[in-house]
Design a protein around this motif. Structure first.
Motif, mmCIF file in Angstrom:
data_model
loop_
_atom_site.group_PDB
_atom_site.id
_atom_site.type_symbol
_atom_site.label_atom_id
_atom_site.label_comp_id
_atom_site.label_asym_id
_atom_site.label_seq_id
_atom_site.Cartn_x
_atom_site.Cartn_y
_atom_site.Cartn_z
ATOM 1 N N ALA A 97 1.107 -1.358 0.194
ATOM 2 C CA ALA A 97 -0.229 0.202 -0.290
ATOM 3 C C ALA A 97 0.943 1.290 0.027
ATOM 4 O O ALA A 97 0.679 2.832 -0.662
ATOM 5 C CB ALA A 97 -1.259 -0.389 1.260
ATOM 6 N N GLU A 98 1.634 1.575 1.156
ATOM 7 C CA GLU A 98 2.742 2.261 0.804
ATOM 8 C C GLU A 98 3.508 2.855 -0.590
ATOM 9 O O GLU A 98 3.609 4.217 -0.864
ATOM 10 C CB GLU A 98 3.662 2.897 1.119
ATOM 11 N N LEU A 99 3.857 1.796 -1.077
ATOM 12 C CA LEU A 99 4.730 1.895 -2.664
ATOM 13 C C LEU A 99 3.589 2.153 -3.613
ATOM 14 O O LEU A 99 3.739 2.871 -4.571
ATOM 15 C CB LEU A 99 5.377 0.314 -2.775
ATOM 16 N N ARG A 100 2.191 1.858 -3.256
ATOM 17 C CA ARG A 100 1.328 2.199 -4.608
ATOM 18 C C ARG A 100 1.219 3.371 -4.464
ATOM 19 O O ARG A 100 0.591 4.231 -5.326
ATOM 20 C CB ARG A 100 -0.082 1.655 -3.509
ATOM 21 N N GLY A 101 1.221 4.444 -2.932
ATOM 22 C CA GLY A 101 0.933 5.470 -2.580
ATOM 23 C C GLY A 101 2.403 6.564 -3.089
ATOM 24 O O GLY A 101 1.917 7.798 -4.027
ATOM 25 N N LEU A 102 3.299 6.081 -3.031
ATOM 26 C CA LEU A 102 4.358 6.334 -3.219
ATOM 27 C C LEU A 102 4.336 6.692 -5.104
ATOM 28 O O LEU A 102 5.080 7.648 -5.829
ATOM 29 C CB LEU A 102 5.706 6.357 -3.206
ATOM 30 N N THR A 103 3.534 5.875 -5.780
ATOM 31 C CA THR A 103 3.685 5.661 -7.189
ATOM 32 C C THR A 103 3.043 6.527 -7.648
ATOM 33 O O THR A 103 3.102 6.955 -8.649
ATOM 34 C CB THR A 103 3.477 4.479 -6.853
ATOM 35 N N LEU A 104 1.772 6.869 -7.335
ATOM 36 C CA LEU A 104 0.921 7.543 -7.534
ATOM 37 C C LEU A 104 1.415 9.017 -6.976
ATOM 38 O O LEU A 104 0.939 9.856 -8.171
ATOM 39 C CB LEU A 104 -0.435 7.657 -6.610
ATOM 40 N N GLY A 105 2.266 9.142 -5.976
ATOM 41 C CA GLY A 105 2.157 10.320 -6.010
ATOM 42 C C GLY A 105 3.288 11.414 -6.959
ATOM 43 O O GLY A 105 3.677 11.848 -7.437
ATOM 44 N N SER A 106 4.316 10.114 -7.379
ATOM 45 C CA SER A 106 5.213 10.095 -8.485
ATOM 46 C C SER A 106 4.740 10.796 -9.919
ATOM 47 O O SER A 106 5.474 10.842 -10.230
ATOM 48 C CB SER A 106 6.277 8.818 -8.570
ATOM 49 N N CYS A 107 3.999 9.513 -10.407
ATOM 50 C CA CYS A 107 2.723 9.945 -11.239
ATOM 51 C C CYS A 107 2.291 11.193 -11.493
ATOM 52 O O CYS A 107 2.907 11.895 -12.212
ATOM 53 C CB CYS A 107 1.807 8.984 -11.363
ATOM 54 N N SER A 108 1.960 11.644 -10.187
ATOM 55 C CA SER A 108 1.181 12.800 -10.459
ATOM 56 C C SER A 108 2.265 13.958 -10.884
ATOM 57 O O SER A 108 2.284 15.303 -11.701
ATOM 58 C CB SER A 108 0.366 12.856 -8.565
ATOM 59 N N SER A 109 3.274 14.183 -9.634
ATOM 60 C CA SER A 109 4.186 14.923 -9.934
ATOM 61 C C SER A 109 4.781 15.261 -11.207
ATOM 62 O O SER A 109 5.031 16.545 -11.507
ATOM 63 C CB SER A 109 5.163 14.455 -8.297
ATOM 64 N N VAL A 149 10.422 15.650 -5.597
ATOM 65 C CA VAL A 149 10.329 15.246 -4.035
ATOM 66 C C VAL A 149 9.714 13.188 -4.047
ATOM 67 O O VAL A 149 10.227 12.742 -3.393
ATOM 68 C CB VAL A 149 9.823 15.802 -2.892
ATOM 69 N N THR A 150 8.434 13.036 -4.452
ATOM 70 C CA THR A 150 7.875 12.060 -4.822
ATOM 71 C C THR A 150 8.887 10.762 -5.214
ATOM 72 O O THR A 150 8.342 9.781 -4.878
ATOM 73 C CB THR A 150 6.673 12.334 -4.654
ATOM 74 N N ALA A 151 9.293 11.228 -6.475
ATOM 75 C CA ALA A 151 9.349 10.343 -7.350
ATOM 76 C C ALA A 151 11.217 10.079 -6.428
ATOM 77 O O ALA A 151 11.531 8.696 -7.011
ATOM 78 C CB ALA A 151 10.144 11.759 -8.905
ATOM 79 N N LEU A 152 11.276 10.520 -5.697
ATOM 80 C CA LEU A 152 12.540 10.625 -5.331
ATOM 81 C C LEU A 152 12.634 9.891 -3.622
ATOM 82 O O LEU A 152 13.494 8.570 -3.555
ATOM 83 C CB LEU A 152 13.972 11.390 -4.726
ATOM 84 N N VAL A 164 17.039 -1.729 -10.199
ATOM 85 C CA VAL A 164 17.130 -0.811 -10.061
ATOM 86 C C VAL A 164 15.970 -0.679 -11.214
ATOM 87 O O VAL A 164 15.753 -0.083 -11.946
ATOM 88 C CB VAL A 164 18.434 -0.252 -10.757
ATOM 89 N N ASP A 165 16.242 -1.842 -12.377
ATOM 90 C CA ASP A 165 15.431 -2.123 -13.566
ATOM 91 C C ASP A 165 14.198 -1.725 -13.104
ATOM 92 O O ASP A 165 13.339 -1.836 -13.918
ATOM 93 C CB ASP A 165 16.195 -3.002 -13.656
ATOM 94 N N VAL A 166 13.590 -2.919 -12.204
ATOM 95 C CA VAL A 166 12.469 -2.239 -12.167
ATOM 96 C C VAL A 166 11.955 -1.513 -11.459
ATOM 97 O O VAL A 166 10.430 -1.144 -11.723
ATOM 98 C CB VAL A 166 11.591 -3.777 -10.678
ATOM 99 N N MET A 167 12.340 -0.233 -10.478
ATOM 100 C CA MET A 167 12.080 0.941 -10.629
ATOM 101 C C MET A 167 11.893 1.789 -11.940
ATOM 102 O O MET A 167 10.793 2.608 -12.584
ATOM 103 C CB MET A 167 13.176 1.342 -9.570
ATOM 104 N N LEU A 168 13.060 1.571 -12.723
ATOM 105 C CA LEU A 168 13.251 2.368 -14.087
ATOM 106 C C LEU A 168 11.815 1.743 -15.200
ATOM 107 O O LEU A 168 11.501 2.115 -16.069
ATOM 108 C CB LEU A 168 14.120 2.024 -14.903
ATOM 109 N N ARG A 169 11.009 0.221 -14.738
ATOM 110 C CA ARG A 169 10.199 0.072 -15.234
ATOM 111 C C ARG A 169 8.957 1.052 -15.251
ATOM 112 O O ARG A 169 8.132 1.738 -16.277
ATOM 113 C CB ARG A 169 9.491 -1.733 -15.658
ATOM 114 N N PHE A 170 9.106 1.451 -14.030
ATOM 115 C CA PHE A 170 7.761 2.147 -14.278
ATOM 116 C C PHE A 170 7.829 3.419 -14.981
ATOM 117 O O PHE A 170 6.803 4.177 -15.312
ATOM 118 C CB PHE A 170 8.076 2.708 -12.721
ATOM 119 N N TYR A 171 8.797 3.799 -15.223
ATOM 120 C CA TYR A 171 9.008 5.636 -15.922
ATOM 121 C C TYR A 171 8.782 5.102 -17.739
ATOM 122 O O TYR A 171 8.822 5.798 -18.155
ATOM 123 C CB TYR A 171 10.611 6.105 -15.870
ATOM 124 N N ARG A 172 9.424 3.415 -18.062
ATOM 125 C CA ARG A 172 9.301 3.272 -19.377
ATOM 126 C C ARG A 172 7.855 3.189 -19.494
ATOM 127 O O ARG A 172 6.948 3.402 -20.510
ATOM 128 C CB ARG A 172 10.278 1.929 -19.259
#
Length: 413
Positions: free
Chosen positions: A46-58, A80-83, A96-104
């Motif tokens: 749940a926490e990671l989902r919230g941060l993902t949403l914040g990163s998407c929005s920001s 800040v939310t992306a960091l 790190v590859d899983v993390m960068l998949r969010f951006y791709r």
């Protein structure tokens, strides 16, 4: 084909950005659902989902605002939310590859939305194409820049956590070796090492940096019977290791010596005896350290593997090296000279004492004739100035110390 007037595509791009900005909240929600479907690592957190949403929005708000106001993409900074999202990924052990998949995948999602909106809102196909190309190029450059920044933060967070783990582990090891009382469950969790079984400490070291000491230490742990060895660096040229043993402990490391002899010509290993529990962790380590001291005093060539039991007497006598030299000189007399003849005579006398007086056994051990052994023993007694039957225990100990430590306790030729 005639060149398109760029003003039309710039205006269209700013209009697209303004539209998306007005709907950035729902766009971020849609992007989150898109990512969750394709990145299963997010699903149950749940926490990671919230941060993902914040990163998407920001990120959406940042890049769309920059397009809307004509700001150069080089000015982009990671939100800040992306960091924080990057730090969360590192803390959870995601690559790190899983993390960068969010951006791709986020870029893929936005490309689909952009294509749909351009098709619906721009009548001129040429302007629509030019706008799409411009916004895609801008979006790609933004993602390239931001993904580099969040990847750097991911690595930095990983380093911070690893450094904290190393410091915490080093502190627990220090407390154990100092004999302090420790919380055993916590210590085992921090070390990833069981402290309730029998502990065998060992030290691996080399003369240069070209040796994979940690790799060899893990091999030693496996050879001793542990599935996993605790390994701690002791400077650039040595490591300390511990094996937690539940079954039978190997009494001989001959097989290990044979195995490693062909792998490294620059490796020494000193192994303590098995002792129980947290106290045994300390005791066996100290035995390994004292064994290392004996090996270094002996000057024996690498590779070598030595167990404490094989040098315990030498260690005890040589704690005070000056006293050890005096002891050897007093017991051996002229036989305590570091020369080839005396060396052969000492070896013969030691072999006979080891064999409890059997010349035949000593001859087999030394690979020489029985009569040669007898002759060397007689010459040794002459140099000593008294027969081997006088103070035999002291003589045996002095011969053993001189055999192991050599020039460190003998007189120069």
């Amino acid at each position: 084909m005639e060149a398109l007037e760029p003003a039309h595509s710039v205006a269209a791009g700013k209009g697209i950005a303004a539209y998306f900005l007005a709907n950035v909240s729902s766009l971020a929600d849609d992007m989150l659902r898109y990512l969750i479907e394709r990145v299963p690592e997010v699903g149950g957190d749940a926490e990671l989902r919230g941060l993902t949403l914040g990163s998407c929005s920001s990120n959406l708000e940042a890049v769309l605002s920059m397009v809307r106001h004509g700001i150069d993409v080089a000015a982009a900074e990671a939100p800040v939310t992306a960091l924080e999202h990057a730090r969360a990924m590192a803390s959870r052990g995601h690559s790190v590859d899983v993390m960068l998949r969010f951006y791709r995948l986020g870029h893929e999602f936005f490309t689909e939305k952009l294509s749909e909106l351009l098709t619906e809102s721009v009548d001129d196909p040429a302007v629509a194409l030019r706008t799409f190309i411009d916004l895609e190029r801008y979006g790609f450059r933004y993602i390239d820049r931001i993904s580099s920044l969040v990847a750097a933060e991911y690595v930095a967070e990983l380093d911070r956590r690893q450094n904290r783990a190393r410091v915490e582990r080093a502190d627990v090891v220090r407390a154990l070796l100092a004999g302090e009382r420790v919380d055993l469950p916590r210590a085992e969790r921090v070390l990833g090492h069981r402290l309730t079984g029998r502990q065998v400490g060992f030290v691996c070291w080399a003369d240069d940096r070209g040796v994979d000491l940690e790799g060899y230490a893990r091999q030693v742990g496996r050879f001793l019977g542990a599935g996993h060895a605790l390994v701690v660096a002791d400077g650039p040229l040595a490591v300390w290791g511990w094996a937690s043993i539940t079954g039978e402990v190997r009494t001989s490391l001959t097989g290990m010596a044979t195995e490693l002899a062909g792998e490294s010509e620059n490796l020494h290993i000193a192994v303590g005896s098995p002792h129980s529990g947290a106290a045994g962790f300390r005791t066996s380590h100290l035995e390994a350290v004292r064994t290392r001291r004996v090996i270094e005093l002996s000057g024996r060539p690498a590779p070598s593997i030595t167990q404490f039991n094989d040098v315990a007497l030498v260690d005890a006598i040589s704690r005070d090296l000056d006293a050890a030299r005096a002891f050897v000189a007093a017991q051996l007399g002229a036989l305590a000279q570091d020369d080839a003849k005396e060396r052969g005579e000492r070896a013969a006398l030691l072999a006979v004492l080891d064999a409890q007086g059997s010349l035949a056994t000593a001859a087999r051990v030394l690979g020489i004739h029985r009569n040669t052994v007898l002759q060397r023993v007689r010459r040794a007694e002459e140099r000593r100035g008294r027969p081997a039957t006088v103070k035999t225990a002291e003589l045996h100990a002095a011969l053993l110390v001189s055999d192991v430590l050599g020039a460190s306790v003998l007189r120069e030729s």
